[in-house]
Design an enzyme around this catalytic site. Structure first.
Site, PDB file in Angstrom:
ATOM      1  N   HIS A  20      90.526  85.957  70.781  1.00 50.25           N
ATOM      2  CA  HIS A  20      89.621  86.678  69.895  1.00 50.25           C
ATOM      3  C   HIS A  20      90.033  86.339  68.472  1.00 50.25           C
ATOM      4  O   HIS A  20      91.223  86.213  68.187  1.00 50.25           O
ATOM      5  CB  HIS A  20      89.757  88.198  70.101  1.00 50.25           C
ATOM      6  CG  HIS A  20      89.173  88.969  68.959  1.00 50.25           C
ATOM      7  ND1 HIS A  20      87.841  89.302  68.897  1.00 50.25           N
ATOM      8  CD2 HIS A  20      89.730  89.399  67.793  1.00 50.25           C
ATOM      9  CE1 HIS A  20      87.611  89.928  67.753  1.00 50.25           C
ATOM     10  NE2 HIS A  20      88.732  90.004  67.060  1.00 50.25           N
TER      11      HIS A  20
ATOM     12  N   ASN B 135      87.558  83.439  77.338  1.00 46.57           N
ATOM     13  CA  ASN B 135      87.603  82.386  76.319  1.00 46.57           C
ATOM     14  C   ASN B 135      88.913  82.397  75.522  1.00 46.57           C
ATOM     15  O   ASN B 135      88.948  82.007  74.365  1.00 46.57           O
ATOM     16  CB  ASN B 135      86.372  82.476  75.404  1.00 46.57           C
ATOM     17  CG  ASN B 135      86.200  83.855  74.793  1.00 46.57           C
ATOM     18  OD1 ASN B 135      87.090  84.699  74.900  1.00 46.57           O
ATOM     19  ND2 ASN B 135      85.082  84.070  74.134  1.00 46.57           N
TER      20      ASN B 135
HETATM   21  P1  ADP Z   1      83.366  85.962  69.570  1.00 42.00           P
HETATM   22  O1  ADP Z   1      84.557  86.336  70.423  1.00 42.00           O
HETATM   23  O2  ADP Z   1      83.169  84.469  69.538  1.00 42.00           O
HETATM   24  O3  ADP Z   1      83.399  86.589  68.205  1.00 42.00           O
HETATM   25  P2  ADP Z   1      81.354  87.946  70.291  1.00 42.00           P
HETATM   26  O4  ADP Z   1      81.920  88.817  69.232  1.00 42.00           O
HETATM   27  O5  ADP Z   1      79.879  87.701  70.287  1.00 42.00           O
HETATM   28  O6  ADP Z   1      82.077  86.512  70.346  1.00 42.00           O
HETATM   29  O7  ADP Z   1      81.701  88.580  71.721  1.00 42.00           O
HETATM   30  C1  ADP Z   1      82.974  89.138  71.953  1.00 42.00           C
HETATM   31  C2  ADP Z   1      83.470  88.697  73.297  1.00 42.00           C
HETATM   32  O8  ADP Z   1      82.633  89.256  74.310  1.00 42.00           O
HETATM   33  C3  ADP Z   1      83.447  87.200  73.565  1.00 42.00           C
HETATM   34  O9  ADP Z   1      84.578  86.538  73.066  1.00 42.00           O
HETATM   35  C4  ADP Z   1      83.372  87.148  75.074  1.00 42.00           C
HETATM   36  O10 ADP Z   1      84.662  87.285  75.672  1.00 42.00           O
HETATM   37  C5  ADP Z   1      82.566  88.388  75.422  1.00 42.00           C
HETATM   38  N1  ADP Z   1      81.113  88.161  75.664  1.00 42.00           N
HETATM   39  C6  ADP Z   1      80.156  87.945  74.734  1.00 42.00           C
HETATM   40  N2  ADP Z   1      78.934  87.872  75.307  1.00 42.00           N
HETATM   41  C7  ADP Z   1      79.114  88.056  76.643  1.00 42.00           C
HETATM   42  C8  ADP Z   1      78.243  88.092  77.781  1.00 42.00           C
HETATM   43  N3  ADP Z   1      76.934  87.926  77.672  1.00 42.00           N
HETATM   44  N4  ADP Z   1      78.804  88.312  78.993  1.00 42.00           N
HETATM   45  C9  ADP Z   1      80.121  88.484  79.137  1.00 42.00           C
HETATM   46  N5  ADP Z   1      80.998  88.457  78.101  1.00 42.00           N
HETATM   47  C10 ADP Z   1      80.519  88.241  76.863  1.00 42.00           C
HETATM   48 MG    MG Z   2      83.325  88.622  67.712  1.00 38.58          MG
END
Ligand code: ADP
Ligand code: MG
Length: 187
Positions: A154, A151
């Site tokens: 971060h 994505n």
């Molecule tokens: P964010 O980056 O939006 O803060 P999170 O902290 O929940 O999201 O998760 C950290 C990162 O972990 C996400 O940006 C994504 O790249 C990865 N991620 C989250 N959930 C999953 C999953 N179920 N499977 C694979 N990768 C995941």
């Molecule tokens: Mg996060």
């Protein structure tokens, strides 16, 4: 209030040559880059950046579970299992790979950067956000391929994480204070 937050352009963003576009989105919104570097993180930095934190595991698990259930799929893992699994994907993903780290400063920078970055799953992210416009990846596809959701970026999710994450990536003297030419009209 003026805040600082940590942003990483993850390896998918670097390999796809999106560094300039990502930085522009923050700059154009009136946010200021006050620290910037391109690095290949060590395992130690990666593990410190993604600590096995209970609150993070719970929120990550809830988002993943919700996404599976919305697609009518069962999701049987515990928060600990999902957290450990995703944490190891993430660490493997960034260790020794090119990552751009930056500190972004501005009014309510933590929430504004998260708004510009968009939802965790690019397939659900608004198309005007960085994740929504540059990717279509999703939790279930990433999980089926046993890898982190790609994505692009971060961004710190709270004041406490921003403080910890900035310290993980930057020394105090690497943060540069200056005034943007348009700052008087921005605030
Ligand atoms: P964010 O980056 O939006 O803060 P999170 O902290 O929940 O999201 O998760 C950290 C990162 O972990 C996400 O940006 C994504 O790249 C990865 N991620 C989250 N959930 C999953 C999953 N179920 N499977 C694979 N990768 C995941
Ligand atoms: Mg996060």
């Amino acid at each position: 209030m003026i805040e600082r937050t940590l942003v990483l352009i993850k390896p998918d963003g670097v390999y796809r040559s999106l560094i300039g576009k990502v930085i522009s989105d923050f700059e154009e919104a009136g946010l200021k880059i006050v620290a910037l570097k391109l690095v290949k993180p060590t395992k130690e930095v990666a593990l410190n950046h993604y600590p096995a934190d209970e609150n993070w595991y719970n929120s990550l698990w809830e988002k993943t579970k919700k996404s599976f259930e919305e697609q009518g799929k069962q999701f049987a893992e515990t928060p600990q299992q999902t957290g450990d699994r995703v944490r190891s994907y993430l660490v493997n993903y960034i260790v020794d790979q090119p990552v751009v780290a930056m500190v972004v400063e501005g009014n309510e920078a933590i929430a504004n950067v998260r708004k510009i970055v968009g939802a965790t799953s690019p397939s659900k992210a608004d198309p005007s956000t960085i994740r929504g416009k540059f990717s279509t990846d999703s939790y279930d596809l990433a999980d089926s391929q046993q890898r982190a959701v790609r994505n692009i970026v971060h961004a710190s999710d709270s004041k406490e994480t921003a403080e910890r994450e900035i310290k993980t990536w930057f020394k105090d003297e690497e943060i540069v204070e200056y005034k943007r030419a348009d700052e008087d009209i921005l605030y």
